[in-house]
Design a protein around this motif. Structure first.
Motif, PDB file in Angstrom:
ATOM      1  N   ALA A   4     202.547  12.510  24.130  1.00 18.36           N
ATOM      2  CA  ALA A   4     203.746  12.348  23.320  1.00 18.36           C
ATOM      3  C   ALA A   4     203.513  12.934  21.940  1.00 18.36           C
ATOM      4  CB  ALA A   4     204.122  10.875  23.216  1.00 18.36           C
ATOM      5  N   VAL A   5     204.602  13.298  21.296  1.00 22.58           N
ATOM      6  CA  VAL A   5     204.513  13.907  19.973  1.00 22.58           C
ATOM      7  C   VAL A   5     204.410  12.806  18.927  1.00 22.58           C
ATOM      8  CG1 VAL A   5     205.656  15.398  18.294  1.00 22.58           C
ATOM      9  CG2 VAL A   5     205.829  15.902  20.744  1.00 22.58           C
ATOM     10  N   VAL A   6     203.418  12.946  18.023  1.00 23.61           N
ATOM     11  CA  VAL A   6     203.262  12.030  16.898  1.00 23.61           C
ATOM     12  C   VAL A   6     203.167  12.848  15.619  1.00 23.61           C
ATOM     13  CG1 VAL A   6     202.135  10.224  18.248  1.00 23.61           C
ATOM     14  CG2 VAL A   6     200.743  11.973  17.143  1.00 23.61           C
ATOM     15  N   ALA A   7     203.687  12.279  14.540  1.00 23.56           N
ATOM     16  CA  ALA A   7     203.582  12.891  13.219  1.00 23.56           C
ATOM     17  C   ALA A   7     202.479  12.185  12.445  1.00 23.56           C
ATOM     18  CB  ALA A   7     204.904  12.784  12.474  1.00 23.56           C
ATOM     19  N   VAL A   8     201.590  12.971  11.858  1.00 19.04           N
ATOM     20  CA  VAL A   8     200.419  12.442  11.158  1.00 19.04           C
ATOM     21  C   VAL A   8     200.471  12.897   9.706  1.00 19.04           C
ATOM     22  CG1 VAL A   8     197.901  12.323  11.084  1.00 19.04           C
ATOM     23  CG2 VAL A   8     199.071  12.515  13.290  1.00 19.04           C
ATOM     24  N   ASN A   9     200.410  11.959   8.790  1.00 23.22           N
ATOM     25  CA  ASN A   9     200.296  12.239   7.360  1.00 23.22           C
ATOM     26  C   ASN A   9     199.115  11.450   6.826  1.00 23.22           C
ATOM     27  OD1 ASN A   9     202.958  13.786   6.590  1.00 23.22           O
ATOM     28  ND2 ASN A   9     203.597  12.084   7.910  1.00 23.22           N
ATOM     29  N   GLY A  15     199.527  16.974   6.438  1.00 24.60           N
ATOM     30  CA  GLY A  15     200.202  16.413   7.591  1.00 24.60           C
ATOM     31  C   GLY A  15     200.393  17.448   8.680  1.00 24.60           C
ATOM     32  N   PHE A  16     200.636  16.974   9.886  1.00 21.86           N
ATOM     33  CA  PHE A  16     200.868  17.852  11.026  1.00 21.86           C
ATOM     34  C   PHE A  16     201.443  17.009  12.158  1.00 21.86           C
ATOM     35  CE2 PHE A  16     196.520  16.343  11.239  1.00 21.86           C
ATOM     36  CZ  PHE A  16     196.421  15.859  12.533  1.00 21.86           C
ATOM     37  N   SER A  17     201.881  17.659  13.210  1.00 21.53           N
ATOM     38  CA  SER A  17     202.376  17.005  14.420  1.00 21.53           C
ATOM     39  C   SER A  17     201.602  17.542  15.613  1.00 21.53           C
ATOM     40  CB  SER A  17     203.873  17.264  14.605  1.00 21.53           C
ATOM     41  OG  SER A  17     204.616  16.741  13.525  1.00 21.53           O
ATOM     42  N   LEU A  18     201.399  16.710  16.613  1.00 24.95           N
ATOM     43  CA  LEU A  18     200.693  17.132  17.814  1.00 24.95           C
ATOM     44  C   LEU A  18     201.046  16.205  18.961  1.00 24.95           C
ATOM     45  CD1 LEU A  18     196.947  16.054  17.867  1.00 24.95           C
ATOM     46  CD2 LEU A  18     198.675  14.929  16.476  1.00 24.95           C
ATOM     47  N   ARG A  19     200.699  16.639  20.151  1.00 23.25           N
ATOM     48  CA  ARG A  19     200.861  15.815  21.350  1.00 23.25           C
ATOM     49  C   ARG A  19     199.538  15.135  21.662  1.00 23.25           C
ATOM     50  NH1 ARG A  19     205.275  16.159  24.494  1.00 23.25           N
ATOM     51  NH2 ARG A  19     206.830  17.760  23.958  1.00 23.25           N
ATOM     52  N   THR A  20     199.618  13.863  21.952  1.00 22.47           N
ATOM     53  CA  THR A  20     198.409  13.106  22.247  1.00 22.47           C
ATOM     54  C   THR A  20     198.746  11.960  23.188  1.00 22.47           C
ATOM     55  OG1 THR A  20     196.559  11.870  21.279  1.00 22.47           O
ATOM     56  CG2 THR A  20     198.712  11.592  20.255  1.00 22.47           C
ATOM     57  N   CYS A  21     197.714  11.482  23.893  1.00 27.17           N
ATOM     58  CA  CYS A  21     197.864  10.340  24.790  1.00 27.17           C
ATOM     59  C   CYS A  21     197.404   9.036  24.148  1.00 27.17           C
ATOM     60  CB  CYS A  21     197.072  10.571  26.075  1.00 27.17           C
ATOM     61  SG  CYS A  21     197.632  11.999  27.008  1.00 27.17           S
ATOM     62  N   GLY A  22     196.739   9.136  23.025  1.00 26.61           N
ATOM     63  CA  GLY A  22     196.243   7.944  22.348  1.00 26.61           C
ATOM     64  C   GLY A  22     195.433   8.339  21.132  1.00 26.61           C
ATOM     65  N   ALA A  27     205.322   7.711  16.048  1.00 30.18           N
ATOM     66  CA  ALA A  27     205.756   8.294  17.319  1.00 30.18           C
ATOM     67  C   ALA A  27     207.132   8.928  17.132  1.00 30.18           C
ATOM     68  CB  ALA A  27     205.795   7.228  18.408  1.00 30.18           C
ATOM     69  N   MET A  28     207.257  10.210  17.496  1.00 23.36           N
ATOM     70  CA  MET A  28     208.503  10.943  17.295  1.00 23.36           C
ATOM     71  C   MET A  28     209.427  10.852  18.497  1.00 23.36           C
ATOM     72  SD  MET A  28     207.889  11.870  14.282  1.00 23.36           S
ATOM     73  CE  MET A  28     209.327  12.886  14.001  1.00 23.36           C
ATOM     74  N   GLU A  29     208.959  10.364  19.600  1.00 20.41           N
ATOM     75  CA  GLU A  29     209.766  10.220  20.793  1.00 20.41           C
ATOM     76  C   GLU A  29     209.991   8.740  21.088  1.00 20.41           C
ATOM     77  OE1 GLU A  29     207.682  12.248  23.829  1.00 20.41           O
ATOM     78  OE2 GLU A  29     207.734  14.202  22.826  1.00 20.41           O
ATOM     79  N   LYS A  30     210.869   8.453  22.009  1.00 24.95           N
ATOM     80  CA  LYS A  30     211.167   7.071  22.355  1.00 24.95           C
ATOM     81  C   LYS A  30     210.144   6.540  23.341  1.00 24.95           C
ATOM     82  CE  LYS A  30     216.134   7.339  21.483  1.00 24.95           C
ATOM     83  NZ  LYS A  30     217.498   7.149  22.033  1.00 24.95           N
ATOM     84  N   VAL A  38     205.355  -0.645  19.388  1.00 28.36           N
ATOM     85  CA  VAL A  38     205.104  -0.192  18.020  1.00 28.36           C
ATOM     86  C   VAL A  38     205.654   1.215  17.845  1.00 28.36           C
ATOM     87  CG1 VAL A  38     203.307   0.345  16.320  1.00 28.36           C
ATOM     88  CG2 VAL A  38     203.071  -1.657  17.814  1.00 28.36           C
ATOM     89  N   GLN A  39     206.290   1.439  16.702  1.00 29.74           N
ATOM     90  CA  GLN A  39     206.831   2.761  16.385  1.00 29.74           C
ATOM     91  C   GLN A  39     205.902   3.560  15.481  1.00 29.74           C
ATOM     92  OE1 GLN A  39     209.543   4.149  17.590  1.00 29.74           O
ATOM     93  NE2 GLN A  39     209.373   6.059  16.406  1.00 29.74           N
ATOM     94  N   SER A  40     205.292   2.918  14.474  1.00 29.49           N
ATOM     95  CA  SER A  40     204.421   3.631  13.537  1.00 29.49           C
ATOM     96  C   SER A  40     203.434   2.659  12.915  1.00 29.49           C
ATOM     97  CB  SER A  40     205.244   4.306  12.434  1.00 29.49           C
ATOM     98  OG  SER A  40     205.883   3.331  11.620  1.00 29.49           O
ATOM     99  N   ILE A  41     202.366   3.227  12.361  1.00 34.45           N
ATOM    100  CA  ILE A  41     201.371   2.444  11.624  1.00 34.45           C
ATOM    101  C   ILE A  41     201.042   3.165  10.333  1.00 34.45           C
ATOM    102  CG2 ILE A  41     200.367   1.461  13.724  1.00 34.45           C
ATOM    103  CD1 ILE A  41     197.964   3.356  13.241  1.00 34.45           C
ATOM    104  N   GLU A  42     200.705   2.389   9.303  1.00 35.65           N
ATOM    105  CA  GLU A  42     200.224   2.914   8.032  1.00 35.65           C
ATOM    106  C   GLU A  42     198.938   2.184   7.685  1.00 35.65           C
ATOM    107  OE1 GLU A  42     203.073   3.380   4.815  1.00 35.65           O
ATOM    108  OE2 GLU A  42     204.707   3.002   6.240  1.00 35.65           O
TER     109      GLU A  42
END
Length: 738
Positions: A596-601, A615-622, A665-668, A686-690
């Motif tokens: 799934a696509v996640v945004a990382v900052n 920051g960047f975006s990538l596909r990852t499983c975990g 997480a950028m997807e549902k 969970v949708q996001s963590i900081e």
């Protein structure tokens, strides 16, 4: 006769020398040891031998001094701290040490102060102890006995207590009774009168030496009866006054103790001029309270009870009165509107508005007598200047251990020891943050007691291969921070890490043998006693705050802390990985479902400490986020972030290092987040963590309007000694990392 005694002494020293060399070889070559789990047994065996044969203490001290002098010439720095700790513990257990040997010990230790950290810190601490022992023999033993056993006297009022908290995730209920019996093991004759006899017997022998007949003095003390307390107070006063008055002649103290010795022997109709052999007085284990750590509030409750000197009988006898007595401290309601949750605050506003509207609509009538009510002020809590500066001093003391402020003599010391794995340390970090927050609102513990924390790593069960993971979960995977502490401090690795695995085995043997009728073993109590008495240098483990936002419409979130590990997974990819592993469709499925696509900052971590946001975006499983450094201390204050894929792709980012990070997480596809490898702290949907370093509540205090300028001037001068972030100080034998 002298020749036979000299040859016997030489034989004893040769035997002790071989024992010391075996310990040092075990330390130098940990991987070549016969059994890794038996490391540390040689040190324990040596100390038990000294307790059973106190006449060997002087011979062992001579061997240790020779080894320290050799270390200076050969440059074996790794052996310095173990030798110093062994020497100090033998001095503690010794009955009488000749003056010339004191001088040799002090001279050899003083030369080590010129070495870098951590050798100079440990050497300086022990040089001061030896210097005090030279002026007042037996002082270290007497103070430790009085503090650990809470012996009441008029000269030395410090008290200590050890609280052991065992994680029930590691120690099952079936083993708790056996572990409790081993931890709270006490040797025979451990009443208050026995401890007073030990204090008097040891102090008189340490000062008078061969002029004191040890066995006869012990018999005389047993026959003292009501006079024992008087003699105990006299000995305590004589010893403590000699410490306070540095100009006092040592002969004056010796004459006072000689007079007390004469009175005791005359009362027992013994000859005070008779000389004889000295009698060993082993230091008993401290008072230890064992707790199965089922609720996180247990640490706070035990510390409050100890600070307020509430006895266990009082707690169990009238629990309602105690809750009323501590209600103002334990209450979660501060009486401030700003501290209320949103739901309660909105309901309060509605009730207030309704009351005001109804009162305004009705005509004024006769004044009615109403019952007094508490008023909730629309304000924030402010702390007075004295309490605020007390917290600032505590932050400086904990974070830097500097002597900027004059030392406050708090009469209580609480030593909290946690037994478990990374999950237990995560819970300890949460409890420590809770304590700091409560102290920032209302000072209770800071002014009353010193808090020292210790950790014995223990993990449950054999290695387990997870059916859903491609990796093998071993015992070591749950002891990440324990491995780090072992790399930082080899003596900790030898004596604590290696022996932690034996605790569960001993408990299982105790529970199986004759349905629990076997006597408890003193081994665990001895290990805890040695650890808390000599490990006084902290390693500061950073605590990270994590804000977890859920994928609900109201965007609710929770805040928590962790200290070692965060595991983020997409449940669908986790199950997919388990179902297709080993099948012919594995390669095809992993190509179609690449994550799934996640945004990382994040703020990039670098050795230059320059903050670079990227920051960047990538596909990852975990995602796996580790706060525990692999080795050394250069990467202690940064996070290692690893992105997992079903199939490795060379063009994607696999790992980064960051000071703080936000992942969304950028997807549902909801995430599952687990903190510190603890299933009890798992969050779903969970949708996001900081993640960011946790701020110290003692540093982030509200400024007082009346003294804002003065406090700003003081804090600006103290800022270089303080740390904004909160760390968990775990005591080790060297404590090299901060």
């Amino acid at each position: 006769m002298e020749t036979s005694e000299g040859s016997m002494s030489s034989a004893i020293e040769c035997n002790l020398y071989r024992s010391i060399q075996a310990i040092l070889r075990e330390l130098d070559c940990p991987h070549k040891a016969a059994s890794a789990c038996n490391r540390g047994m040689l040190r324990w065996t040596l100390h038990k031998r000294i307790e059973n044969n106190p006449s060997h203490c002087v011979s062992l001290l001579r061997v240790l001094v020779k080894e320290l002098e050799k270390v200076e010439r050969v440059d074996y720095k790794t052996r310095i701290i173990p030798l110093l700790h062994i020497l100090a513990y033998v001095v503690l257990q010794s009955v009488h040490i000749p003056d010339d040997l004191y001088e040799r010990m002090y001279t050899s230790i003083k030369k080590l102060i010129t070495l870098p950290e951590p050798y100079c810190t440990v050497s300086l601490a022990y040089a001061r102890i030896i210097k005090m022992e030279m002026g007042t023999p037996g002082l270290l033993y007497q103070r430790r006995l009085v503090a650990e056993q809470s012996l009441k006297n008029d000269s030395y009022t410090l008290q200590e207590k050890v609280f052991v908290f065992a994680d029930p995730a590691v120690f099952p209920e079936s083993l708790v009774s056996a572990v409790r019996a081993d931890v709270e093991f006490t040797s025979p004759n451990c009443g208050v009168e026995s401890h007073m006899q030990r204090a008097v017997l040891h102090s008189l022998q340490a000062t008078l030496g061969r002029h004191c007949h040890g066995p006869r003095l012990a018999q005389a003390l047993e026959a003292c009866g009501a006079q024992l307390k008087k003699h105990f107070q006299e000995v305590m006063t004589a010893v403590e006054e000699s410490v306070e008055d540095m100009l006092c002649d040592s002969g004056h103290q010796q004459s006072r103790l000689q007079h007390i010795y004469t009175d005791i022997m005359n009362a027992a109709k013994q000859d005070p001029s008779a000389s004889g052999e000295m009698l060993g007085v082993p230091l008993p284990s401290p008072e230890i309270s064992f707790n199965s750590w089922k609720q996180e509030e247990q640490i706070w409750n035990e510390l409050v009870n100890f600070a307020l000197m509430i006895s266990p009988s009082e707690r169990s006898f009238d629990e309602d009165d105690l809750e009323e007595r501590r209600g103002s401290i334990m209450s979660n309601d501060s009486g401030i509107e700003g501290d209320l949750p949103a739901a309660e605050l909105s309901s309060l506003t509605l009730e207030t508005g309704a009351a005001s509207s109804s009162s305004s609509s009705e005509a004024p009538s006769e004044p009615q007598r109403t019952s007094p009510q508490f008023v909730r002020w629309n304000c924030v809590r402010r702390m007075n200047v004295a309490d605020r500066m007390a917290l600032v001093r505590e932050s400086v003391r904990v974070s830097s251990r500097c002597s900027l402020f004059p030392r406050e003599e708090r009469t209580l010391t609480a030593r909290v020891l946690v037994m478990g794995d990374d999950r237990a340390l995560g819970r300890l970090a949460r409890a420590y943050l809770s304590i700091r927050k409560r102290e920032a609102r209302h000072l209770l513990l800071t002014k009353r007691l010193n808090l020292e924390m210790y950790y014995i790593p223990v993990s449950d069960g054999p290695a387990v291969v997870s059916s859903e993971e491609e990796t093998v979960t071993t015992l070591e995977s749950k002891l990440t921070l324990a491995r780090f502490l072992g790399k930082v401090d080899p003596w900790y690795d030898c004596n604590i890490n290696s022996l932690g695995a034996m605790m569960l085995n001993l408990a299982k043997m105790q529970s199986k043998s004759s349905k629990g009728t076997s006597e408890p073993s003193p081994f665990l109590a001895d290990i805890i006693s040695y650890y808390i008495r000599t490990a006084l240098q902290p390693v500061h483990l950073p605590i990270y705050c994590i804000k977890i936002t859920f994928s609900k419409l109201d965007s609710s979130h929770v805040e928590d802390v962790f200290i070692s590990h965060v595991q983020m997974d997409f449940p669908e990819f986790k199950s997919l990985r388990a179902s297709v592993k080993g099948s012919l469709r594995h390669k095809r499925v992993t190509q179609l479902f690449s994550g799934a696509v996640v945004a990382v900052n994040y703020t990039k971590a670098s050795l230059s400490k320059r903050e670079v946001d990227t920051g960047f975006s990538l596909r990852t499983c975990g995602v796996v986020i580790s706060a525990a450094p692999s080795s050394g201390g250069k990467d202690l204050n940064s996070l290692t972030v690893t992105f997992n894929d079903l199939i490795p792709r060379p063009c994607t980012v696999s790992a980064i290092r960051a000071h703080n990070i936000k992942i969304q997480a950028m997807e549902k596809r909801p995430l599952t987040v687990c903190l510190d490898k603890d299933p009890r702290r798992t969050f779903t949907d969970v949708q996001s963590i900081e993640i960011a370093p946790c701020l110290d509540p003692g540093y982030c205090l509200q400024r007082s309007a009346k003294s804002k300028q003065n406090l700003e001037e003081k804090e600006s001068a103290l800022s270089k000694y303080m740390s904004r972030t909160l760390t968990l100080p775990i005591n080790t034998f060297s404590g090299v990392i901060h």
